[in-house]
Design a protein around this motif. Structure first.
Motif, short mmCIF file in Angstrom:
data_model
loop_
_atom_site.label_atom_id
_atom_site.label_comp_id
_atom_site.label_asym_id
_atom_site.label_seq_id
_atom_site.Cartn_x
_atom_site.Cartn_y
_atom_site.Cartn_z
N ILE A 158 0.83 -1.20 0.00
CA ILE A 158 0.00 0.00 0.00
C ILE A 158 0.87 1.25 0.00
O ILE A 158 1.78 1.40 0.81
N SER A 159 0.54 2.17 -0.91
CA SER A 159 1.33 3.40 -1.05
C SER A 159 0.96 4.45 -0.02
O SER A 159 1.83 5.19 0.46
N SER A 184 3.15 -3.01 8.51
CA SER A 184 3.24 -4.21 7.69
C SER A 184 2.54 -4.04 6.35
O SER A 184 2.86 -4.73 5.37
N LEU A 185 1.59 -3.12 6.28
CA LEU A 185 0.85 -2.88 5.03
C LEU A 185 1.58 -1.93 4.09
O LEU A 185 1.36 -1.94 2.88
N LEU A 186 2.46 -1.09 4.63
CA LEU A 186 3.06 -0.01 3.85
C LEU A 186 4.12 -0.51 2.88
O LEU A 186 4.99 -1.31 3.23
N SER A 187 4.06 -0.01 1.66
CA SER A 187 5.09 -0.31 0.67
C SER A 187 6.42 0.29 1.12
O SER A 187 6.46 1.37 1.71
N ILE A 193 3.35 6.39 2.59
CA ILE A 193 3.01 7.20 3.75
C ILE A 193 1.81 6.66 4.52
O ILE A 193 0.87 6.13 3.93
N ILE A 194 1.90 6.76 5.83
CA ILE A 194 0.77 6.57 6.73
C ILE A 194 0.50 7.94 7.33
O ILE A 194 1.42 8.57 7.87
N PHE A 195 -0.74 8.44 7.25
CA PHE A 195 -1.01 9.78 7.77
C PHE A 195 -2.42 9.85 8.33
O PHE A 195 -3.28 9.04 8.01
N GLY A 196 -2.63 10.83 9.21
CA GLY A 196 -3.95 10.95 9.80
C GLY A 196 -3.96 11.93 10.96
O GLY A 196 -3.09 12.81 11.07
#
Length: 283
Positions: A158-159, A184-187, A193-196
């Motif tokens: 996941i991008s 674990s999901l992040l490419s 990026i993981i953001f929020g």
């Protein structure tokens, strides 16, 4: 400040700005102000009946929070430039069908794959899968999204992952597990990026890492500070090392006028909103 544990009732407060109203009219294709208001109030009541989250009472579902996030433009750029980029919005809880009602769409007119499951369920997302070290380990062919029944096949693929008002629903141990599951999901490709955003505290509160318990509607929950939030992702037990990712955290002091109004509080009710991102570096 300790608040009563009973859910805050819905009232007549209609908290939609003119800018939000204009955008919603264009997206939902409703032009009349009264019709839009009645539509949003109906969706709000249906969603609040599922679970009385304060963000629903504040009409957060009708506000374009993601578009105002500091990482938003880079995510849009990533989606345009990266081939087969996958965007994951996690979670939507039990509100997917209500979302169709909000935007007047159907699974046919908005055919975005939706997976229902518990992120802590090993059959839905396999735990214990570490983040990849470098982009040389990237999976070239992510699975077909239309055939998915769980998130596990998407690990390392996941991008961009967006998550809002989610982490603060859990205790310290669960937030730790969530960070590893998200990682674990992040490419491993640079820019992934993981953001929020979520509720937390400032660095001047809590213990030596800024961690503390927050009291919300009589319930004790765990709150990270910017310091402990960065430690969560890149500390000794975190899913990444500091060379792999850049962690950005902005703390926004927010006055919750709706909470103060409903409970007739004489003093403002103050919350601290963490607006954050975890971005893969070039390794």
């Amino acid at each position: 400040m300790s608040l009563p544990p009973a859910p805050l009732p819905l009232d007549d407060e209609y908290n939609i700005s003119s800018e939000e109203s204009t955008s919603l009219k264009r997206v939902i294709r409703i032009q009349d102000d009264n019709e839009l208001k009645e539509h949003l109030l109906s969706v709000q009541a249906e969603a609040y009946a599922v679970y009385p989250y304060a963000c629903i009472r504040r009409f957060d579902f009708a506000k374009f929070k993601i578009a105002k996030h500091p990482a938003y433009e880079s995510v849009i750029k990533l989606g345009k430039e990266r081939e087969n980029a996958i965007f994951l919005d996690l979670p939507c809880c039990d509100y997917w069908t209500i979302g169709h009602k909000l935007f007047k769409t159907t699974p046919e007119t908005f055919p975005v794959p939706f997976l229902q499951g518990d992120i802590f369920d090993p059959s839905f997302l396999q735990p214990g899968v570490p983040a990849l070290d470098t982009s040389s380990q990237v999976i070239n062919s992510p699975p077909s999204l239309t055939d998915l029944t769980s998130l596990t096949p998407l690990q390392h693929s996941i991008s961009a992952i967006y998550t809002s008002s989610f982490f603060h629903l859990f205790g310290e141990d669960e937030q730790f597990k969530l960070a590893h599951l998200f990682a674990s999901l992040l490419s491993p490709l640079p820019g992934s990026i993981i953001f929020g955003s979520h509720n937390g505290i400032s660095d001047t509160e809590g213990d030596n890492l800024g961690r503390t318990r927050l009291t919300t509607r009589g319930n004790s929950v765990f709150g990270h500070s910017p310091t402990s939030w960065k430690e969560l992702w890149t500390g000794k037990s975190g899913p990444f090392n500091p060379e792999q990712v850049s962690v950005q955290v902005e703390v926004k002091r927010v006055e919750r006028k709706d909470t103060a109004r409903v409970f007739n509080l004489e003093q403002p009710y103050i919350a601290y909103r963490h607006i954050w991102s975890v971005t893969r570096r070039q390794v």
